[in-house]
Design a protein around this motif. Sequence first.
Motif, PDB file in Angstrom:
ATOM      1  N   UNK A  23       0.853  -1.183   0.000  1.00 53.58           N
ATOM      2  CA  UNK A  23       0.000   0.000   0.000  1.00 53.58           C
ATOM      3  C   UNK A  23       0.892   1.236   0.000  1.00 53.58           C
ATOM      4  N   UNK A  24       0.673   2.136  -0.963  1.00 56.22           N
ATOM      5  CA  UNK A  24       1.488   3.359  -0.964  1.00 56.22           C
ATOM      6  C   UNK A  24       1.304   4.125   0.339  1.00 56.22           C
ATOM      7  N   UNK A  25       2.330   4.829   0.777  1.00 63.87           N
ATOM      8  CA  UNK A  25       2.256   5.531   2.059  1.00 63.87           C
ATOM      9  C   UNK A  25       1.100   6.536   2.120  1.00 63.87           C
ATOM     10  N   UNK A  26       0.867   7.267   1.042  1.00 65.32           N
ATOM     11  CA  UNK A  26      -0.206   8.270   1.070  1.00 65.32           C
ATOM     12  C   UNK A  26      -1.559   7.584   1.192  1.00 65.32           C
ATOM     13  N   UNK A  27      -1.731   6.498   0.466  1.00 65.39           N
ATOM     14  CA  UNK A  27      -3.001   5.778   0.563  1.00 65.39           C
ATOM     15  C   UNK A  27      -3.199   5.233   1.969  1.00 65.39           C
TER      16      UNK A  27
END
Length: 124
Positions: A23-27
Amino acid sequence: MEEPARTQRVRVVLGDMAPTRRTPPVRAELDQQTNVGEVLVRGLVRAQLGLAVRIAALVALTVGSLPLLFALFPALAEVTLFGVRLPWLLLGVAAYPLFVGAGWIYTRGAERNERDFVELVERS
């Protein structure tokens, strides 16, 4: 006599699985509703609100300036087209394409804001 052609054997290994998606950090920030995620969502809401206020101001100034126009130039209020006075034509007929155009412009701008937000989330 000819020998039959040999087929190559293929070895199947279960350990060669595709890497798992992270999971991308921003998501993750958005999903976990952290302060960073809250700031990002607040920025999107602020952009949408700013767009709505600008479009509403443009429509209000356009339609709202008509009474001032007719007060400054009373002869315009007496002009008749197709048996109907100009103020009624402008407010009753010409205003609707203005409203539809403003709605179309707002929708395109709002979709652009959302697309930019999604690109920001996906890119990080």
